[in-house]
Write a protein that holds these residues in place. Structure first.
Motif, PDB file in Angstrom:
ATOM      1  N   TYR A   1      16.255 -25.051  27.404  1.00 17.85           N
ATOM      2  CA  TYR A   1      15.248 -25.386  26.996  1.00 17.85           C
ATOM      3  C   TYR A   1      15.250 -26.936  27.251  1.00 17.85           C
ATOM      4  O   TYR A   1      16.261 -27.773  27.072  1.00 17.85           O
TER       5      TYR A   1
ATOM      6  N   SER B   1      20.380 -22.706  25.284  1.00 14.70           N
ATOM      7  CA  SER B   1      19.845 -21.790  24.080  1.00 14.70           C
ATOM      8  C   SER B   1      20.777 -20.599  24.025  1.00 14.70           C
ATOM      9  O   SER B   1      20.637 -19.884  22.917  1.00 14.70           O
ATOM     10  N   LEU B   2      21.593 -20.416  24.802  1.00 15.36           N
ATOM     11  CA  LEU B   2      22.491 -19.207  24.873  1.00 15.36           C
ATOM     12  C   LEU B   2      24.077 -19.731  24.881  1.00 15.36           C
ATOM     13  O   LEU B   2      24.347 -20.597  25.045  1.00 15.36           O
TER      14      LEU B   2
ATOM     15  N   ALA C   1      23.861 -15.190  29.630  1.00 13.56           N
ATOM     16  CA  ALA C   1      24.530 -14.848  28.101  1.00 13.56           C
ATOM     17  C   ALA C   1      25.489 -13.839  28.257  1.00 13.56           C
ATOM     18  O   ALA C   1      25.695 -13.225  29.194  1.00 13.56           O
TER      19      ALA C   1
ATOM     20  N   LYS D   1      26.263 -11.489  26.439  1.00 13.47           N
ATOM     21  CA  LYS D   1      25.771 -10.025  25.961  1.00 13.47           C
ATOM     22  C   LYS D   1      24.493 -10.289  25.825  1.00 13.47           C
ATOM     23  O   LYS D   1      23.757 -11.105  25.421  1.00 13.47           O
ATOM     24  N   PHE D   2      23.694  -9.224  26.508  1.00 15.21           N
ATOM     25  CA  PHE D   2      22.142  -9.372  26.356  1.00 15.21           C
ATOM     26  C   PHE D   2      21.411  -7.984  26.293  1.00 15.21           C
ATOM     27  O   PHE D   2      22.135  -7.022  26.548  1.00 15.21           O
ATOM     28  N   ARG D   3      20.154  -8.011  26.082  1.00 16.70           N
ATOM     29  CA  ARG D   3      19.420  -6.733  26.071  1.00 16.70           C
ATOM     30  C   ARG D   3      19.273  -6.471  27.395  1.00 16.70           C
ATOM     31  O   ARG D   3      18.873  -7.473  28.099  1.00 16.70           O
TER      32      ARG D   3
ATOM     33  N   ARG E   1       6.070   7.603  25.505  1.00 19.23           N
ATOM     34  CA  ARG E   1       6.632   6.188  25.358  1.00 19.23           C
ATOM     35  C   ARG E   1       8.147   6.439  25.202  1.00 19.23           C
ATOM     36  O   ARG E   1       8.467   7.495  24.467  1.00 19.23           O
TER      37      ARG E   1
ATOM     38  N   ALA F   1      15.205  -1.678  26.020  1.00 20.37           N
ATOM     39  CA  ALA F   1      14.765  -2.908  26.413  1.00 20.37           C
ATOM     40  C   ALA F   1      13.673  -3.492  25.326  1.00 20.37           C
ATOM     41  O   ALA F   1      13.536  -2.757  24.278  1.00 20.37           O
ATOM     42  N   PRO F   2      13.470  -4.674  25.451  1.00 23.36           N
ATOM     43  CA  PRO F   2      12.890  -5.261  24.035  1.00 23.36           C
ATOM     44  C   PRO F   2      11.303  -4.475  23.886  1.00 23.36           C
ATOM     45  O   PRO F   2      10.796  -4.259  22.794  1.00 23.36           O
ATOM     46  N   HIS F   3      10.809  -3.639  24.900  1.00 23.48           N
ATOM     47  CA  HIS F   3       9.818  -3.103  24.839  1.00 23.48           C
ATOM     48  C   HIS F   3      10.001  -1.461  25.066  1.00 23.48           C
ATOM     49  O   HIS F   3      10.788  -1.578  26.348  1.00 23.48           O
ATOM     50  N   SER F   4       9.378  -0.603  24.681  1.00 25.28           N
ATOM     51  CA  SER F   4       9.529   0.699  25.345  1.00 25.28           C
ATOM     52  C   SER F   4       8.717   0.752  26.384  1.00 25.28           C
ATOM     53  O   SER F   4       7.702   0.299  26.748  1.00 25.28           O
TER      54      SER F   4
ATOM     55  N   ASP G   1       3.806  -8.708  31.778  1.00 23.47           N
ATOM     56  CA  ASP G   1       4.652  -9.227  30.609  1.00 23.47           C
ATOM     57  C   ASP G   1       5.909  -8.325  30.281  1.00 23.47           C
ATOM     58  O   ASP G   1       6.525  -8.395  29.069  1.00 23.47           O
TER      59      ASP G   1
ATOM     60  N   LEU H   1       6.597  -4.934  30.578  1.00 28.43           N
ATOM     61  CA  LEU H   1       6.510  -3.572  30.222  1.00 28.43           C
ATOM     62  C   LEU H   1       6.998  -2.744  31.326  1.00 28.43           C
ATOM     63  O   LEU H   1       6.236  -2.896  32.415  1.00 28.43           O
TER      64      LEU H   1
END
Lengths: 346, 245
Positions: free
Chosen positions: A72, A85-86, A101, A103-105, A127, A132-135, A181, A183
């Motif tokens: 950032y 930031s990581l 990073a 380790k990350f998602r 679903r 991931a951050p979103h299903s 975004d 998904l």
């Protein structure tokens, strides 16, 4: 008024080599007698290649660089410097600076083979949890419907949606599209994909699976275990199952059926929830492979086809020497070390 | 002994800090363990993940939730603290607010980051240890932070008075005995800057003393940051070496 803070008394144990004075990091923030200096110069990223940056560290204040992921910009008042930031390594792509990073998602990408679990059944879609951050979503129209691949989706199928996948089912699929975004939308429109059964599910960190040409491996096992399929999902979800012969072959043996009937039978078998009979030998080998993959991931070695094979070989050798795979992690470490040695030789 | 506290430390001496990253191998995306003296805290972070309930969905940023669990055996008396316990809720809100401002939440819209903290042993500075543990776990999970959030406590002895009338030195990093004896505060800063993100004090203290306490707390935070940073680097180096093979 600079305040001197006395660092805690050194702490040394046999198992832990943590010692801040002899710490060989990229950079030390304090002088050798452990006193922090309040008016020290602004911190700088370690210039060493392969060094690690940590959150809040100034990566560069050179305006020629562009800010990428994991960074950032500092507030405009103190000059525009790029700050990490990581905790991770710096990667430079032309003029783009980003931090990877440690380790990350998992972040889905089109074409990834993923293993997922159904979370919810909706009217025309499922679903799916893919770590991931979103299903992700799996549309009814993007699965193979029974009775032929080229059949149109009907309202009957919508009513029977649970007969294909219901909550908690595991499946292997491919990421088909990504919305802007992030998904993911999945598809299983190939005989390679679909419901998973006859095996075990395990998870490792998403970053530990190396991207390969094929993420479905078939490993011939010893001790009468037969062939074992390994689905290495890019998202870190892994399924290890007894090898199933392609459905078309198994159904044509024995009885001769018409081509349409064959398709129907094949498709019905795809969505079966019942496990086949799995011999104790196969179960043993599946468990061994699962242990090898877990040990590789724990040892920080990226999992790919070569490492799974070498690791399995090494585990077998350990087994033949009469070593039991204990829960202490020591056996895992030995197997990983042996597998790495094998890779260096080849 | 002249000038020493009941555990043999000087006024500006930290207790031993031992921290570890990636302590849990299951489910959590990031985990950490920290010991500050005899205060021991375990932290797991999951996320960014699908929010657990509809209320937690924010269209343009991630929601940070915090769960704090006190082990019944963690204190001097065996106390079971439930979900609705005042102290638990206070800690949860404090940690959640602190980290909402430091995590770059705008990068993860409609998702949830859960910080789950288990307090295994309390010996003063529980909030500080929780914040430090959460920072490490978030770094381990690869969640972007503006900087380290480091917390430290400082206390002000009321019983000792200097002959010249000047106030005595504040005590850094108070333990349980000191915490129950003298007024103390917890201060958390963002990185090396002297920007305070959390400040909490539950006792009364003379206003003239406050500034010195905060100043000592802030310097302590900077020191804690150095210790945490060296552990993160050590862990990272270890991990990179393993992958490099």
């Amino acid at each position: 008024m600079p305040i001197q803070i006395i660092s805690p008394a050194p702490f040394v144990t046999a198992a832990d080599d943590y010692d801040e004075e002899h710490e060989g990091g990229v950079r030390l923030d304090f002088d050798n007698d452990g006193d922090v200096l309040m008016d020290e110069a602004p911190r700088r990223a370690g210039g060493q290649a392969g060094g690690i940056v940590t959150p809040g560290e100034v990566v560069t204040d050179d305006p020629q660089w562009m800010r990428g992921h994991g960074t950032y910009l500092s507030p405009a008042t103190s000059g525009q410097s790029i700050i990490s930031s990581l905790a991770g390594t710096i990667s430079k792509t032309n003029k783009l600076l980003s931090i990877r990073a440690l380790k990350f998602r998992y972040i889905p990408e089109i074409g990834d083979l993923v293993v997922g679990r159904i979370l919810e059944v909706q009217t025309k879609r499922w679903r799916v949890d893919i770590a991931a951050p979103h299903s992700a979503t799996l549309l009814l129209s993007s699965i193979n419907l029974p009775g032929g691949i080229l059949r149109k989706r009907t309202s009957t199928d919508e009513l029977q949606i649970r007969t294909f996948f219901s909550e908690g089912d595991l499946l292997v699929a491919e990421v088909q599209t990504l919305s802007n975004d992030g998904l993911a939308s999945l598809h299983t429109r190939s005989l390679k994909y679909g419901k998973l059964r006859n095996g075990v599910f395990m998870t490792i960190d998403a970053g530990m699976v190396r991207r390969m040409k094929s993420h479905v491996l078939t490993l011939p096992t010893s001790n009468g275990g037969g062939d074992v399929d390994i689905y290495l999902g890019v998202n870190g979800y892994i399924y290890i199952a007894k090898h199933t012969t392609p459905l078309t072959e198994s159904t044509t043996e024995g009885k001769s059926v018409s081509i349409t009937r064959l398709e129907e039978e094949a498709s019905e078998a795809i969505y079966s929830n019942v496990n086949e009979e799995i011999s104790p030998e196969t179960r043993g080998e599946i468990a061994r492979i699962a242990c090898v993959i877990a040990a590789l991931a724990k040892g920080g070695v990226k999992v790919d086809e070569e490492m799974v094979e070498l690791g399995y070989e090494a585990a077998l050798e350990e087994f033949l020497q009469g070593v039991e795979w204990g829960g202490d992690g020591e056996a895992g470490k030995r197997v990983v070390a042996a597998a790495l040695a094998k890779r260096r030789l080849s | 002994m002249e000038g020493l506290r009941n555990d043999g430390r000087r006024w500006n001496e930290l207790r031993r800090i031992h921290c570890q990253l990636s302590t849990s191998s299951t489910n959590a995306d990031g985990s950490s363990y920290i010991e500050q003296g005899f205060t021991k805290v375990l932290c797991n972070v999951t996320g960014p993940a699908e929010p657990s309930s509809r209320q937690k969905v924010k269209q343009d940023s991630a929601t940070v939730t915090c769960e704090v669990y006190f082990a019944a055996f963690s204190g001097t008396d065996r106390i079971k603290r439930g979900r609705n316990d005042k102290k638990v809720q206070e800690l949860q809100t404090a940690i959640q607010k602190t980290f909402s401002s430091v995590i770059l939440t705008h990068l993860f819209s409609r998702s949830e980051i859960t910080i789950s903290i288990h307090i295994l042993s309390q010996d003063g500075g529980t909030l500080a240890a929780c914040i430090n543990a959460a920072t490490l776990a978030l770094i381990d999970a690869g969640i972007p932070l503006k900087d380290y959030v480091c917390a430290c406590t400082a206390g002000q002895s009321t019983s000792i008075f200097d002959n010249e009338g000047s106030s005595p030195d504040p005590w850094l990093d108070v333990n349980y005995l000191e915490e129950s004896d003298i007024p103390s505060l917890t201060v958390a800063t963002v990185g090396d800057s002297e920007k305070i993100v959390a400040l909490s004090m539950e006792n009364k203290v003379r206003i003239e003393r406050l500034e010195a306490m905060i100043a000592v707390g802030i310097s302590g935070c900077a020191k804690v940051r150095g210790i945490m940073d060296s552990e993160v680097r050590r862990h990272g180096k270890e991990k990179l070496e393993a992958q490099g093979e």
